[in-house]
Design a protein around this motif. Structure first.
Motif, mmCIF file in Angstrom:
data_model
loop_
_atom_site.group_PDB
_atom_site.id
_atom_site.type_symbol
_atom_site.label_atom_id
_atom_site.label_comp_id
_atom_site.label_asym_id
_atom_site.label_seq_id
_atom_site.Cartn_x
_atom_site.Cartn_y
_atom_site.Cartn_z
ATOM 1 N N SER A 198 -4.434 -3.649 4.912
ATOM 2 C CA SER A 198 -5.478 -3.568 3.881
ATOM 3 C C SER A 198 -6.435 -4.747 4.002
ATOM 4 O O SER A 198 -6.024 -5.860 4.309
ATOM 5 N N ASP A 238 -4.002 -2.884 -5.502
ATOM 6 C CA ASP A 238 -3.327 -3.117 -4.226
ATOM 7 C C ASP A 238 -4.151 -4.134 -3.446
ATOM 8 O O ASP A 238 -5.341 -3.934 -3.222
ATOM 9 N N THR A 282 0.832 -1.201 0.000
ATOM 10 C CA THR A 282 0.000 0.000 0.000
ATOM 11 C C THR A 282 0.868 1.254 0.000
ATOM 12 O O THR A 282 0.600 2.223 -0.719
HETATM 13 MG MG LIG Z 1 -1.773 -2.809 2.282
#
Ligand SMILES: [Mg+2]
Ligand SMILES: Nc1nc2c(ncn2[C@@H]2O[C@H](COP(=O)(O)OP(=O)(O)OP(=O)(O)O)[C@@H](O)[C@H]2O)c(=O)[nH]1
Lengths: 713, 163
Positions: free
Chosen positions: B35, B58, B17
Motif C-alpha cells: 500500500s 488502512d 490490507t
Molecule cells: Mg497494505
C-alpha cells in the motif's frame, strides 16, 4: 499561468478550491471530472467536502484550516490517499496553502503517475526487506535453539546429536566458540562464507570482523552482562575473495548462574539485498556523521558513472592513525576531525566530482576528467595538492592544531578497469601500496602494481606453508659487551630457505607477515624456538641472553604475552635470559598496548630493548614513561662514526648521553670496522653487534663460536 | 448512527490490507501489493438493533521507507497493531509502532492482531513472548486474513466492545 490551460495540456490534473464558509469551497476554473466523486456538488462552481464523499479530505480540512488561519506554516500537504471511484482506484494528494496576500487555497491533485512510480519502487524495496527479515528471523531461531542446547547440555554438541546434524547442513553460517576463545564448532556454510582455503580458521576471520565493527572487549563484555546479542551488517573484505555483505549475529551463552560459557556467531550473505537496496533508494544513503554519501550510495554512483562511459578517476583517501586520535583525544574529537576532513575533501573536489565516506576513516572520490584540476591527467598533482590540504592543521572545538597523515590510491577508468568491482579492487590495491610501501603515500594503480601484488600473494602462501612445515630456521648474531669483551647476548633472526633452495631475506618476508597477520604464527614459532635454544644453552653452559623482535601486531594481540609466559614455563627458561626488541614505530603507533605489554614483560624479568633507535620519532617522553632497558642504535648512524667528526658521530654521542641520563644500556648495531669499534669504546658504549664480530650463524655454529670467543686472550 | 474511526497500523506486509479486504469484501489474494498512502473503507456493523459505521483507515506499512504520521490517528476510537506470526521481526517492529501510536493518541483502544495463523509460526515465536505486552492492549486476536479466522471478531470488538 492559467491553471485550466495546464490541465488541458495534461501537465497537472488538479482542482483548485478556495474556502468559502464551513466546508463549502469555490472551484477556480474548470473542475476535473473526478472532483464530484470526492466532493458533493453544491451550487454552480461550488462543492462541499464531507465525510461521506471523502473522509480523508474532510479530515485534512482540520489541518488546512490551521494553515489558512495562519497558525501553522503557509503550506501543508495531506499525503497520498486512494479513492475507489466506480471500478477504478484513483490516487490523490491535497495541499493547503496561503499566498502572501492572504488568499487561502486547497489544491487537490490526481497523482496517478507519482503513485505508480512510488508503488513500483517500494514494491521491490519491501519485498527485499521482507526477505531480509526472513534471514534475521532465521538467525534468531538458530541462536535460540543453540543457546538452549549449549546451556542445558554442554556435551550434546560434541555428540552426533540431531541438532549437530541440522546445524551442520544449514545454509546459514554458524560458529560456536568457548567463552575464552577456542573454536568448538563451525559448519560448512560458515567456512564457505569466511575462509578462502580450508586452512584458514573461522575464528580468526570472526575476530577480524569484530575489530572492523569496533566491537571491542567493553562492548562484548556488556553483551554478556546484559545477556543480549548484537546484530548488524558489515561489508567484509576477506583478503582472498571478493568482498561480501554479511548479516552477523553475535550472541553470548550465559546460564542462570551468570556463567558465560560460549559465543555463538550466526552469518548470512546479504550482498544481493544490499545491491538491490542501493539501486532502489540511493538517495537515502548518507553517512550521518559527515553527511556524505555512504558506501552503498558510492557503489551505485560508481556504476552510474561507468554507464556514462567517459573517463574518470576513482580515488581512495585513507586517514592514517585514526585509532590513535580516538584513543588520545576521544571519539567526539575524532568525529569532529572526520567532519573537517569531509569538508575539506568536498571543497577540493568541487562540482565535478563525488565524495563519499566508505569506511570509518576512508573516503572515496570520483573525479570527472572534465574537472580542470585533473584534466590532462594531472591526477597525481591533484592528489598531492589534496594531500597537502588534508595535512594542514585542524582546529576543532576539542583539539587545536592537530595534524593528520593521509594515504591516497588512484585508478583511472577505463584504462585500469572497466567494472565497478574491479575498479574498487584495484583502487584498494593502490591504497594498500600507498599505505605500506611508499614514502610519499600516494600511489596510482598500474599493471606492475598488480603483478607485484600477485607475487606478494604467492609469497604469502608459501610463507604460510613455510611456517607450518618448519622451513624456517633460527640464526643467531652475537652481541659483545665492549668493556668486558665478552659475548653477553645474541639476536635471533629467522632464515627462510625456500623449498627450491633460494634464501628469502627477512626484509622481504617480515613485512609480508606483518601485513597479512602471519606475523602471529611466525612470532609464536620464534618464541618457541628461542625458548628451546635457551633450554639447550643452559645445558651447554652457554650464558647469553637471546633477543627476539616483536612486531606491532603481536603487541596489540592480547595472546602474545600469554604465549611468552607459557613457552618460558614449558621450556623452564629463566625469563632474564630472554629479551624482546621493539622498533620505534611500534612504540609510536600502539603506545597504549605497548606500555601494557612492557609492564608485564618487565614483571616477568624479560629485558626490553628499543630497536633501530634514531630512525623513528620516539620522543624522550616515550622513553621516560615506558619500562625499557636498552636502546639499539640503528646501523645507519654507526656507518660513518669514527671516520671524522661528522654529524652521525654527534648523534651517537647524543644518544649515549641520553641513555646514560635515563639509565639505559646502549647497543650499537652494524659495527663493521675497527674504527667504529674504537669510537664506541672511547665513548663508553656498552655493547656492539655487527659483521666485525660475526655474521648471524646457526645455533650450533654459535655455541662453538661462543666458546672460542670466551677462550681467546 | 455512530461512526468510529479505526486505524490499521503495523509493519510492512503483515496483512493490514488483506484483513480489511477479507472483512469488507470477503476476498483474499495471495499476491502482495504494497500500500502507498492511506485508503479508507467503510463498513456498517449491526448488533442488537444498533448500527455502527466503521471507517477503516488502512495505512502504508511503517518501515524505513515510510515513517509514522501521528496526524492519521486523530479522532480514532481504536487502532489495531497488526503483526505477522511468520516473521519474528514484525513483532519487534509492531511494539515500536504501538509506542508511537500510543503517544499520538493516548485515548484510543489498542488491539493487538497476530495475523497469518494459517501458516506455521516461526519456530521461536511463542505466545508467551507476547505476554509482557498484552496488558497494553484492550484485546489480542489471532487471525488469518486467508481463512477469515477471527477476522469478524476483531472488527466487531472495536465496533461494540467486549459484550
Ligand atoms: Mg497494505
Ligand atoms: N497465508 C496468509 N497470507 C496472508 C495473510 N494475510 C496477508 N497475507 C499475505 O501477506 C502479504 C501481504 O499482505 P498485505 O495485506 O498486502 O499486507 P499489508 O500489511 O497491507 O502490507 P503493506 O501495505 O505493504 O504494509 C500478501 O501476499 C498476502 O497475501 C494471512 O492471514 N495468511
Amino acid at each position: 499561468m492559467d491553471v485550466s490551460l495546464l490541465r488541458k495540456l495534461g501537465v497537472i490534473d488538479c482542482a483548485v478550491l478556495q474556502p468559502d464558509s464551513g466546508n463549502r469551497f469555490r472551484v477556480q476554473g474548470d473542475a476535473p471530472v473526478w472532483l464530484t466523486e470526492i466532493a458533493e456538488p453544491y451550487a454552480t462552481n461550488s462543492v462541499l467536502i464531507t465525510d461521506e464523499a471523502s473522509p480523508y479530505l474532510a479530515d485534512f480540512l482540520i489541518d488546512a484550516e490551521a494553515v489558512w488561519a495562519g497558525k501553522n506554516d503557509n503550506y501543508l500537504t495531506a499525503g497520498m490517499w486512494e479513492e475507489q471511484i466506480k471500478d477504478e482506484a484513483l490516487h490523490f494528494d491535497a495541499t493547503a496553502t496561503k499566498t502572501a496576500e492572504g488568499s487561502a487555497y486547497l489544491i487537490v491533485q490526481n497523482v496517478e503517475k507519482a503513485f505508480k512510480k512510488q508503488q513500483s519502487v517500494l514494491q521491490s524495496a519491501r519485498e527485499v526487506l521482507l526477505e531480509h527479515d526472513e534471514i534475521v528471523g532465521e538467525h534468531e531461531y538458530i541462536k535460540q535453539r543453540l543457546t538452549h542446547v549449549l546451556a542445558s547440555n554442554k556435551q550434546q554438541l560434541l555428540d552426533p546429536a540431531p541438532i549437530h546434524q541440522t546445524i551442520y547442513h544449514l545454509e546459514t553460517g554458524v560458529v560456536v566458540t568457548r567463552a575464552d576463545g577456542p573454536l568448538l564448532f563451525e559448519n560448512e556454510s560458515a567456512k564457505m562464507l569466511l575462509c578462502s582455503a580450508q586452512k584458514e580458521d573461522t575464528t580468526a576471520q570472526i575476530h577480524g570482523m569484530l575489530t572492523e565493527l569496533n566491537l571491542n572487549q567493553q562492548i562484548t563484555d556488556d553483551l554478556v552482562k546484559r545477556k543480549t546479542s548484537w546484530q548488524g551488517e558489515l561489508f567484509w573484505h576477506n583478503n582472498a575473495s571478493a568482498p561480501v555483505w554479511l548479516q552477523l549475529t553475535v550472541h553470548p551463552v550465559v546460564d542462570e548462574a551468570n556463567n558465560h560459557s560460549h559465543w555463538i556467531y550466526v552469518l548470512s550473505e546479504i550482498s544481493a539485498f544490499k545491491q538491490n537496496e542501493a539501486a532502489l533508494l540511493p538517495q537515502t544513503s548518507t553517512d550521518s556523521l559527515t553527511q556524505l554519501p555512504n558506501r552503498h550510495y558510492f557503489t551505485v554512483q560508481l556504476r552510474r558513472t561507468i554507464a556514462q562511459k567517459t573517463p574518470f578517476y576513482l580515488i581512495y583517501v585513507d586517514v592514517k592513525g585514526f585509532k590513535h586520535i580516538n584513543n588520545l583525544h576521544g571519539y567526539k574529537a575524532g568525529d569532529e576531525i572526520l567532519g573537517a576532513v569531509a569538508a575539506r575533501l568536498t571543497k577540493a573536489v568541487g562540482e565535478l566530482g563525488f565524495v563519499a565516506r566508505i569506511a570509518s576513516n576512508e573516503f572515496a572520490l570520483i573525479l570527472n576528467i572534465k574537472n580542470k584540476a585533473v584534466a590532462n591527467d594531472n591526477a597525481l598533482i591533484f592528489a598531492e595538492a589534496l594531500q597537502s590540504t588534508l595535512r594542514q592543521p585542524y582546529d576543532t572545538s576539542l583539539v587545536q592544531g592537530l595534524t593528520l597523515d593521509v594515504c591516497i590510491g588512484l585508478v583511472r577508468y577505463p584504462e585500469h578497469a572497466m567494472s565497478a568491482d574491479e575498479l574498487m579492487r584495484n583502487c584498494d590495491l593502490a591504497l594498500y601500496y600507498a599505505k605500506y610501501r611508499l614514502d610519499n603515500a600516494i600511489c596510482a594503480f598500474s599493471d606492475e602494481l598488480k603483478r607485484h601484488s600477485e607475487e606478494r600473494y604467492k609469497l604469502e602462501e608459501s610463507l604460510r606453508r613455510a611456517i607450518e612445515n618448519g622451513e624456517l630456521e633460527v640464526y643467531l648474531q652475537p652481541i659483545i659487551d665492549l668493556k668486558a669483551n665478552r659475548v653477553v647476548k645474541c639476536e635471533a633472526l629467522a632464515r627462510w630457505q625456500h623449498a627450491d633452495g633460494e634464501f628469502i631475506s627477512p626484509e622481504v618476508f617480515i613485512p609480508v607477515a606483518e601485513q597479512t597477520g602471519l606475523i602471529i604464527p611466525f612470532g609464536n614459532w620464534l618464541i618457541d624456538e628461542v625458548c628451546k635454544i635457551l633450554q639447550r644453552f643452559k645445558q651447554q653452559a652457554v650464558d647469553v641472553r637471546v633477543a627476539i623482535n616483536v612486531s606491532a601486531r603481536q603487541v596489540s594481540d592480547q595472546d602474545t604475552i600469554d604465549y611468552i609466559i607459557s613457552s618460558i614455563e614449558s621450556y623452564q627458561v629463566n625469563p632474564k635470559q630472554l629479551s624482546v626488541e621493539l622498533t620505534e614505530s611500534v612504540l609510536v603507533h600502539s603506545y597504549e598496548s605497548v606500555s601494557a605489554l612492557l609492564v608485564k614483560l618487565r614483571q616477568l624479568g624479560v629485558i626490553v630493548s628499543i630497536d633501530d633507535f634514531g630512525t623513528g620519532f620516539s620522543s624522550l617522553s616515550y622513553l621516560k614513561h615506558l619500562s625499557i632497558d636498552e636502546l639499539k642504535v640503528d646501523k645507519s648512524f654507526i656507518q660513518d662514526v669514527g671516520i671524522n667528526n661528522n654529524e652521525d658521530s654527534a648523534i651517537v654521542l647524543a644518544i649515549l648521553g641520553l641513555a646514560k641520563s635515563l639509565n639505559l644500556q646502549v647497543i650499537a648495531e652494524g659495527v663493521e670496522t675497527a674504527d667504529q669499534h674504537q669510537f664506541l669504546i672511547d665513548n663508553n658504549c656498552d655493547c656492539a653487534q655487527g659483521f666485525l664480530y660475526s655474521k648471524p650463524m646457526t645455533v650450533a655454529a654459535f655455541s662453538s663460536w661462543y666458546k672460542d670467543y670466551a677462550s681467546q686472550p | 448512527m455512530i461512526q468510529k474511526k479505526i486505524c490499521m497500523l503495523g509493519p510492512t506486509g503483515v496483512g493490514k490490507t488483506s484483513l480489511v479486504k477479507q472483512y469488507v469484501e470477503g476476498i483474499f489474494s495471495e499476491k502482495y501489493l504494497t500500500s502507498i498512502g492511506v485508503k479508507i473503507d467503510k463498513k456498517q456493523v449491526e448488533r442488537n438493533g444498533s448500527t455502527v459505521q466503521l471507517m477503516l483507515w488502512d495505512m502504508e506499512g511503517i518501515d524505513r521507507y515510510c515513517g509514522f504520521n501521528p496526524r492519521y490517528l486523530r479522532g480514532a476510537s481504536s487502532f489495531f497493531i497488526i503483526v505477522d506470526q511468520t516473521r519474528y521481526q514484525s513483532l519487534v517492529e509492531g511494539i515500536e509502532v504501538y509506542q508511537l501510536a500510543r503517544e499520538a493518541n493516548p485515548k484510543a483502544h489498542a488491539v493487538l492482531v497476530v495475523n497469518k495463523v494459517d501458516l506455521p509460526a516461526t519456530s521461536h515465536w511463542s505466545r508467551s513472548e507476547l505476554e509482557p505486552y498484552e496488558n497494553h492492549f484492550a484485546n489480542v486476536f489471532y487471525t488469518s486474513a486467508k481463512t477469515g479466522e477471527s477476522v469478524e471478531d476483531m472488527f466487531e470488538f472495536v465496533a461494540f466492545g467486549e459484550s
